[in-house]
Design an enzyme around this catalytic site. Structure first.
Site, short mmCIF file in Angstrom:
data_model
loop_
_atom_site.label_atom_id
_atom_site.label_comp_id
_atom_site.label_asym_id
_atom_site.label_seq_id
_atom_site.Cartn_x
_atom_site.Cartn_y
_atom_site.Cartn_z
N SER A 39 49.19 1.71 31.71
CA SER A 39 49.63 2.47 30.53
C SER A 39 49.26 2.24 29.16
O SER A 39 49.37 2.99 28.14
CB SER A 39 51.16 2.62 30.51
N LYS A 80 54.91 -1.11 25.27
CA LYS A 80 54.39 0.06 24.70
C LYS A 80 54.31 -0.19 23.21
O LYS A 80 54.74 -1.12 22.60
CB LYS A 80 55.53 1.29 24.86
#
Length: 186
Positions: A39, A80
């Site tokens: 990701s 993230k």
């Protein structure tokens, strides 16, 4: 005999101090973390090992584009990038990030955008469309993975509480060919 006991005691003290320092450093200052998944590609790769700075946010706040580690579930931490800060209005239009109406260049996505010939890397959305909020709520962050097509992030899990942030990802130390400091984009 007394001298040998004294020397043994000194060794025991040295080992105990070393263990104590390691525990303090590990739990309060810096921690290793394993990147699990794609990701954050191309910035971070699956199975990269990193150092997370746990003290940076004790004295300061997360900044836009910082890469953070946060508690996503009881047993899972996510890595993230911070896109929206409390009070920000977030929008993506034609693969461009707009924060409070101002366009931002995301240079860390340039390579992926060139390779994405079948449409935009980041689909169009507004914060309100996906969260029901006009702005990022107080005490929360809006985060995205750099691999926008394959990331479970604030678009699906919602804004992240600043209280759940463990720290800032500072340094990739393994594998050897990937060693680097993580720089904030300009």
């Amino acid at each position: 005999m007394a001298e040998q006991k004294s020397q043994t005691w000194e060794w025991i003290k040295a080992v105990l101090i070393a263990i104590g320092l390691a525990v303090v450093i590990r739990y309060f200052l810096f921690a290793p973390i394993l990147v699990d998944g794609v990701s954050m590609m191309p910035t971070l790769h699956d199975q990269n090992r990193m150092i997370v700075n746990k003290i940076g946010y004790k004295v300061g706040e997360p900044q836009r584009f910082d890469i953070i580690v946060f508690k996503a579930t009881e047993e899972k931490d996510y890595i993230k990038r911070v896109i929206g800060l409390p009070g920000d209005h977030i929008e993506y239009k034609n693969d461009v990030l707009y924060v409070n109406g101002k366009p931002y260049k995301e240079s860390y996505l340039d390579q992926y955008k060139k390779e994405a010939t079948d449409g935009p890397l980041t689909y169009d959305f507004t914060l309100e469309e996906i969260t029901g909020e006009k702005t990022v709520p107080k005490g929360k962050l809006f985060v995205l993975g750099d691999n926008r097509r394959y990331s479970k992030d604030s678009r699906t899990i919602g804004a992240v509480s600043i209280k759940d942030v463990i720290g800032k990802a500072n340094f990739v130390y393994w594998p050897m060919e990937d060693i680097h400091m993580i720089k904030k984009p300009q």
